[in-house]
Design an enzyme around this catalytic site. Structure first.
Site, mmCIF file in Angstrom:
data_model
loop_
_atom_site.group_PDB
_atom_site.id
_atom_site.type_symbol
_atom_site.label_atom_id
_atom_site.label_comp_id
_atom_site.label_asym_id
_atom_site.label_seq_id
_atom_site.Cartn_x
_atom_site.Cartn_y
_atom_site.Cartn_z
ATOM 1 C CB SER A 19 -0.903 0.005 1.229
ATOM 2 O OG SER A 19 -0.086 0.168 2.364
ATOM 3 C CE LYS A 20 -1.967 6.557 -3.284
ATOM 4 N NZ LYS A 20 -3.369 6.567 -3.123
ATOM 5 N NE ARG A 21 -0.844 1.982 5.993
ATOM 6 C CZ ARG A 21 -0.350 0.918 6.574
ATOM 7 N NH1 ARG A 21 0.566 1.041 7.510
ATOM 8 N NH2 ARG A 21 -0.773 -0.290 6.255
ATOM 9 C CG HIS A 22 4.789 0.019 3.862
ATOM 10 N ND1 HIS A 22 3.467 -0.044 4.208
ATOM 11 C CD2 HIS A 22 5.486 -0.522 4.887
ATOM 12 C CE1 HIS A 22 3.376 -0.616 5.396
ATOM 13 N NE2 HIS A 22 4.575 -0.916 5.828
#
Ligand code: GLU
Length: 483
Positions: free
Chosen positions: A256-259
């Site tokens: 996901s975008k978070r990483h």
């Protein structure tokens, strides 16, 4: 039978890196077998449609080198390739199932369905359409059903899942899959607005587009038993299925975008080479069966087989991707790189951007960066006339040092074409300059670099000085010494 595969994105956003891998595996498999790779746009869910997403996905794929033999943008004999242009067909085929008794009318309202779910939750059973308790063709009877239809009562068409039968199929990656009918929902095939659901449209299209292998993300595995039932209901031969494992974050959660970046265009913008990204992504979940980590697209095509795709999720290692990009930077043709770097150099307003010269700079510094674009910043002292200001520590290390000034002055006086001609002559000059001031050669190189480049580190100083040339070196020495 020749291989036909399809990549079937929904235009709900830009191309995700996981989708690139799915498309790539389809492409590699098709090309490996001399088959056909098709692009199909699955836009049945109009509420999630994102303007421009189709164009963006096609161009991101093309950037990566994944192209299609058939599709909305290239045509073909099995079109149209966009589902919203095939709605009549889904309706027609959905109704065929009602006629042959493998699908049925259901009239339940949203409130009735909610109430059903609440009852099931309270009873601790998994939510699933309760065919025997709800308002449908079977509980209402033929007469009432016909009456409701003639009144245009809102209704859907549901798949009649054979309740006590095992559904089986053999997945090329996951092996034998067996699910009992009791665990499968009576999937809606046609919604109350007459639009098809993903499941119906997907199966009808795979059949009529003569798809031989469905290679798709693992998240669709739970849908496949429904699709098998649909193939049986139509009396069609199902394709071969292969569900590719998820891409995972380093903590093994779903990517996901978070990483970090997840959209292909973000990787492109960052300056990854498409060849490096494709090479890396191909190896996320596929084991080529050798120690070699570097594959051109053609080599991937030659080597790729589904039986070497892993079952387990593949961790997306950003660090390794950076490393791989750096490796491509080292291996790629330096003149191609110079051409690609050109617009960046122009944009930064540099003066020294002659292609042959830029190629030499790239050759000198590319070992030290991971991205081509970083070279502009890393070696700015080689592209421009003026230097970035010295850092505070840099300035401090140069100031009030008379011996150093003497050495630099001696160096300046000896600097001529001959001293730039070869490494030995340059070293000789630097050595003489250091000795004349009574400092060690090693202690002289760092300030010399600082004065000439305003950087404490960089590539080989002799080559740097050679590329800077007599005039620029002299100007920089003068600027320092006249302070
Ligand atoms: N439209 C689906 C998706 O967005 C396609 C799934 C499939 O390949 O069957 O991934």
């Amino acid at each position: 039978m020749s291989v036909r595969v399809r990549f079937a994105p929904s235009p709900t956003g830009f191309l995700h890196i996981g989708s690139l891998r799915t498309a790539l595996y389809n492409y590699l498999f098709a090309k490996h077998h001399g088959g056909t790779c098709i692009l199909r746009i699955e836009d049945t869910d109009r509420t999630r449609f994102v303007e421009g997403a189709i164009e963006e996905q096609i161009s991101s794929l093309a950037w990566a080198g994944v192209t299609f033999d058939e599709g909305p943008h290239v045509g073909g004999n099995h079109g149209p390739y966009t589902q919203s242009e095939r709605f009549d067909m889904y309706r027609e085929y959905g109704m065929k199932l009602v006629v042959n008794g493998t699908a049925y009318y259901a009239f339940d309202t949203a409130e009735e369905l909610d109430a059903m779910r609440v009852r099931q939750q309270a009873a601790g059973i998994a939510p699933k359409y309760d065919r025997s308790a709800m308002r449908n063709q079977y509980t209402l009877g033929e007469q009432e059903t016909q009456r409701l239809l003639s009144e245009n009562a809102p209704h859907v068409i549901r798949l009649k899942v054979p309740l006590h039968q095992d559904v089986r199929f053999s997945d090329e990656i996951r092996g034998e899959v067996i699910v009992n009918g009791r665990e499968i929902d009576d999937q809606i095939l046609l919604k109350s607005d007459g639009f098809p659901t993903y499941h119906l449209a997907n199966v009808v299209d795979d059949h009529f587009m003569e798809i031989t292998h469905v290679i798709r993300a693992e998240e669709w595995l739970p849908s496949t038993p429904k699709h098998i039932i649909l193939y049986q209901a139509f009396g069609w031969e199902p394709p071969t299925f292969a569900h590719v494992p998820l891409l995972l974050n380093p903590d093994r959660s779903k990517m996901s975008k978070r990483h970090g970046d997840v959209m292909v265009r973000d990787f492109a913008k960052k300056g990854f080479f498409p060849e490096a990204l494709v090479n890396f992504v191909a190896l996320c979940g596929w084991n080529p069966g050798s120690d070699n980590e570097f594959y051109s697209m053609q080599e991937l095509i030659d080597t790729f087989t589904l039986d070497r795709v892993n079952k387990a999720g593949a961790v997306f290692d950003y660090q390794k991707l950076n490393w791989m990009n750096g490796e491509y930077l080292k291996r790629r043709d330096v003149h191609d790189l110079a051409r690609e770097l050109h617009p960046v150099l122009v944009e930064r307003g540099y003066t020294y951007i002659d292609p042959a010269y830029v190629a030499e700079v790239i050759e000198l510094v590319r070992e030290r960066v991971a991205f081509l674009g970083d070279i502009a910043e890393f070696a700015d002292y080689l592209f421009g006339d003026t230097l970035e200001p010295l850092t505070e520590t840099g300035a401090a290390s140069l100031s009030g040092n008379d011996t150093l000034t003497t050495a630099l002055d001696t160096f300046r006086q000896g600097l001529d074409a001959a001293s730039l001609a070869d490494a030995d002559a340059f070293k000789g000059l630097a050595q003489r300059a250091a000795e004349s001031a009574g400092i060690k050669m090693g202690a002289f190189m760092k300030p010399l670099r600082l004065v000439l480049t305003h950087r404490e580190v960089g590539a080989d100083l002799f080559r740097t000085v050679q590329l800077l040339g007599h005039t620029r070196c002299l100007a920089r020495l003068n600027a320092y010494l006249s302070r």
